[in-house]
Design an enzyme around this catalytic site. Structure first.
Site, short mmCIF file in Angstrom:
data_model
loop_
_atom_site.label_atom_id
_atom_site.label_comp_id
_atom_site.label_asym_id
_atom_site.label_seq_id
_atom_site.Cartn_x
_atom_site.Cartn_y
_atom_site.Cartn_z
N HIS A 78 21.54 80.84 76.97
CA HIS A 78 20.31 81.74 77.57
C HIS A 78 20.06 82.70 76.41
O HIS A 78 19.46 83.94 76.77
CB HIS A 78 21.15 82.76 78.57
CG HIS A 78 21.83 81.98 79.85
ND1 HIS A 78 20.73 81.45 80.80
CD2 HIS A 78 22.87 80.85 79.82
CE1 HIS A 78 21.80 80.67 81.67
NE2 HIS A 78 22.82 80.10 80.81
N LYS A 98 33.55 94.90 46.12
CA LYS A 98 34.77 95.60 46.04
C LYS A 98 34.43 96.81 44.99
O LYS A 98 34.93 97.73 45.13
CB LYS A 98 35.91 94.74 45.72
CG LYS A 98 36.43 94.04 46.95
CD LYS A 98 37.81 93.23 46.75
CE LYS A 98 38.25 92.40 48.03
NZ LYS A 98 39.33 91.93 47.83
N GLU A 115 31.50 81.87 52.22
CA GLU A 115 32.25 82.36 51.02
C GLU A 115 32.42 81.14 50.17
O GLU A 115 32.50 81.46 48.86
CB GLU A 115 33.44 83.24 51.32
CG GLU A 115 33.94 84.07 50.33
CD GLU A 115 34.90 85.29 51.07
OE1 GLU A 115 34.28 86.42 51.68
OE2 GLU A 115 35.90 85.11 50.83
N GLU A 134 39.35 99.11 51.86
CA GLU A 134 39.33 99.39 53.28
C GLU A 134 40.76 99.14 53.92
O GLU A 134 41.01 99.85 54.72
CB GLU A 134 38.45 98.18 53.95
CG GLU A 134 36.91 98.40 53.70
CD GLU A 134 36.68 97.46 52.61
OE1 GLU A 134 37.26 97.36 51.58
OE2 GLU A 134 35.52 96.66 52.49
N LYS A 137 46.27 90.46 50.31
CA LYS A 137 46.74 89.64 49.05
C LYS A 137 46.95 90.66 47.75
O LYS A 137 47.86 90.38 47.15
CB LYS A 137 45.88 88.57 48.76
CG LYS A 137 46.26 87.47 47.49
CD LYS A 137 45.26 86.39 47.65
CE LYS A 137 45.50 85.69 46.33
NZ LYS A 137 44.53 84.45 46.27
N GLY A 190 42.34 83.67 49.86
CA GLY A 190 42.35 84.59 51.17
C GLY A 190 41.92 84.03 52.37
O GLY A 190 42.60 83.86 53.33
N ARG A 191 40.64 83.27 52.13
CA ARG A 191 40.27 82.68 53.53
C ARG A 191 40.77 81.23 53.86
O ARG A 191 40.50 80.65 54.84
CB ARG A 191 38.63 82.40 53.44
CG ARG A 191 38.30 81.50 52.18
CD ARG A 191 36.93 81.53 51.70
NE ARG A 191 36.33 80.92 50.64
CZ ARG A 191 36.38 81.64 49.22
NH1 ARG A 191 37.01 82.63 49.19
NH2 ARG A 191 36.24 80.93 48.02
C1 G6Q Z 1 38.73 85.44 50.88
C2 G6Q Z 1 38.29 86.75 50.06
C3 G6Q Z 1 38.22 87.93 50.70
C4 G6Q Z 1 39.60 88.63 50.86
C5 G6Q Z 1 39.51 89.96 51.34
C6 G6Q Z 1 40.85 90.76 51.33
O1 G6Q Z 1 38.91 84.43 50.37
O2 G6Q Z 1 38.78 86.79 48.85
O3 G6Q Z 1 37.41 87.80 52.17
O4 G6Q Z 1 40.42 87.94 51.82
O5 G6Q Z 1 38.69 90.63 50.40
O6 G6Q Z 1 41.32 90.66 50.13
P1 G6Q Z 1 42.90 91.20 50.37
O7 G6Q Z 1 43.87 90.23 51.10
O8 G6Q Z 1 43.11 91.21 48.76
O9 G6Q Z 1 43.04 92.63 50.62
#
Ligand code: G6Q
Length: 527
Positions: free
Chosen positions: A359, A487, A328, A187, A181, A242-243
């Site tokens: 199990h 981050k 989150e 990463e 996003k 994002g989520r």
């Molecule tokens: C989700 C969070 C987080 C995010 C990641 C990746 O709601 O904000 O999990 O999706 O940190 O972020 P980017 O999409 O910006 O790389």
């Protein structure tokens, strides 16, 4: 609970609800009509009706980031406008879906050719958190609907993840989908850079990057700066968290796997749950019921976690996905007025597919000292039918829910032991260990089969449950300052590891560990 079942033969009928093909049985909970009435009254008095309206009215309910939370717009098939900042956003959503369709069909039909003129065979999604978990979970869950393309997901900055994934792949037939996003997540960017290096090292030309790397982002400039042509960028917007983003172009890898029509079925399933959530009275509203029962255990019984137990191997990532969606969103301790709360908010979410968990950790569910409310998820039909496997799977799921509720009394255990050849002394010793207290709550969610529409509705069910709970706890479900902290934190330490220079900026433990790692790495030949 057993007494309540005995006194009310209609309890299953009264405490179960169906939305399309999803049935929620919530009768195995420590609830009565009075409990439910009080919980719905609580929801009303805390403004849930208004809060639901605010979401659909595109208000900036994510007030700390000044953003709306409009994942419902991404799957809005009602024909209604959704007006945000004075503009109907539905046309933009439709345009991106159309762009996605064009691309997905070209790749799946073998018309999108790699630099040697070969069709794409493998798709590697590079993203993390919300840009990984949703697409990865759905792609796995819908494997029976997948076409010829092989989809892979790389999220961890540990190079092992990328290396293992690329092993056996050929650059000329591999497509990388870089999803971020913000297009600034360390990463993802380093994984994407290393993927690009691998691609070029294997003989591909710089020009070939255009057909082998596409991006999904809200940040055109950052995408261009990274070296991906914005022509090959799929857009989404600030008002998609994002989520909550798998419904947007973030779902590109899903669509590449199952095709655009199936992807739209996923959206449609979610939309049906959205409409149900928006229009149903609380007493008949599946997300509200699930949420309020969760609040009941979280705040009145001190339950600290919720186990999500899908009896479907393809849903093996569903608990991990929900872990992010829930923890989150509702892992917050500051209320909407800026005060520290004095009650429990979001629970710990965990789980594994059945029957594996039986199990392993179910022992604690049955006889441990903690109350762990459980959600069982169960498809009535298997998409991989084989002999009697599925009957056994269903039987195990239903038996576990029954056992958690009924337990096993000392009288029954005594009777069972009475036919055993053990000595009376041994029987007496064994007795308390074989007793199960029961009265342990669970919801059972049954559906016909795990198809795209059903999965869409299930995910939307939990998204709305999470939102309802955030309203009850008076917290913002849509920000994530904890993630933002993560981050920032690693950057100065990474700089120290590179420069191998001591600093006095950390506590003694962190500084000591940094030094220790630097020394170990100095002695190592494989840094
Ligand atoms: C989700 C969070 C987080 C995010 C990641 C990746 O709601 O904000 O999990 O999706 O940190 O972020 P980017 O999409 O910006 O790389």
């Amino acid at each position: 609970m057993q007494a309540m079942f005995k006194s009310d033969p209609q309890r299953f009928r009264r405490y179960s609800i169906q939305v399309n093909d999803i049935k929620l049985d919530y009768s195995k909970n420590i609830i009565s009509d009075v409990t439910l009435k009080l919980l719905f009254d609580l929801a009303r008095s805390l403004g849930l009706t208004q809060a639901i309206e605010s979401m659909y009215a595109a208000e900036r309910i994510n007030f700390t980031e000044q953003r709306a939370a409009l994942h419902i717009a991404l799957r809005n098939m009602s024909g209604r406008d959704i007006v945000f900042d004075g503009n109907n956003i539905m046309p933009q959503v439709a345009i991106e879906l159309k762009n996605m369709r064009g691309f997905v069909e070209a790749v799946r039909d073998g018309r999108w050719l790699g630099y040697t003129g070969d069709a794409i065979t493998d798709v590697v999604n590079i993203g993390i958190g919300g840009s990984d978990l949703g697409p990865a979970m759905v792609t796995d869950a819908l494997r029976p609907f997948a076409g010829k393309l092989h989809t892979h997901f790389v999220s961890n900055v540990d190079a092992t993840h990328l290396r293992n994934t690329l092993q056996g792949l050929e650059p000329r037939t591999t497509l990388f989908v870089v999803v971020s996003k913000t297009f600034s997540t360390q990463e993802t960017l380093i994984n994407a850079c290393s993927a690009k290096d691998w691609f070029l090292e294997q003989g591909a030309t710089q020009a070939a990057i255009a057909t082998h790397f596409v991006a999904v982002s809200t940040q055109t400039e950052a995408v261009a700066a990274f070296g991906i042509n914005p022509v090959n960028m799929f857009r989404f917007w600030d008002w998609v968290g994002g989520r909550y983003s798998l419904w947007s172009t973030v779902g590109l890898s899903i669509a590449l796997s199952i095709g655009m029509s199936r992807f739209e079925e996923l959206l449609f399933g979610a939309h049906t749950m959205d409409e149900h959530f928006r229009t149903s009275p609380f007493e008949k509203n599946m997300p509200v019921i699930l949420a309020m029962i969760g609040v009941w255990y979280n705040n009145f019984f001190g339950a600290e976690s919720v186990a999500i137990l899908p009896y479907d191997q393809n849903m093996h990532r569903f608990p991990a996905y929900l872990q992010q969606a829930d923890m989150e969103s509702n892992g917050k301790s500051i209320d909407r007025q800026g005060h520290t709360v004095d009650y429990a908010t979001g629970p710990i979410i965990w789980g594994e597919p059945g029957t594996n968990g039986q199990h392993a950790f179910y022992q604690l569910l049955h006889q441990g000292t903690r109350m762990v409310p459980v959600d069982f998820l169960l498809p009535a039909c298997s998409l991989n039918p084989l002999g009697s496997h599925h009957e056994i799977l269903i039987a195990n799921c239903l038996a576990q829910a029954e056992a958690l509720m009924c337990g096993k009394t000392a009288a029954i255990v005594t009777q069972e032991l009475s036919v055993s050849p053990l000595s009376p002394k041994r029987k007496k010793t064994l007795l308390p260990h074989k007793v199960f207290p029961g009265n342990r709550p669970s919801n059972t969610i049954v559906f016909k089969e795990l198809n795209p529409a059903t999965l869409g509705a299930l995910i939307a069910l939990y998204e709305h449950k999470i939102y309802v709970q955030s309203v009850i706890w008076n917290i913002n479900a849509f920000d994530q300052w904890g993630v933002e902290l993560g981050k920032q934190l690693a950057k100065p330490i990474a700089a120290q590891l590179f420069s191998q220079v001591k600093s006095q900026h950390h506590d003694a433990s962190t500084e000591g560990l940094i030094d220790y790692c630097i020394n170990l790495r100095r002695d190592s030949t494989t840094q």
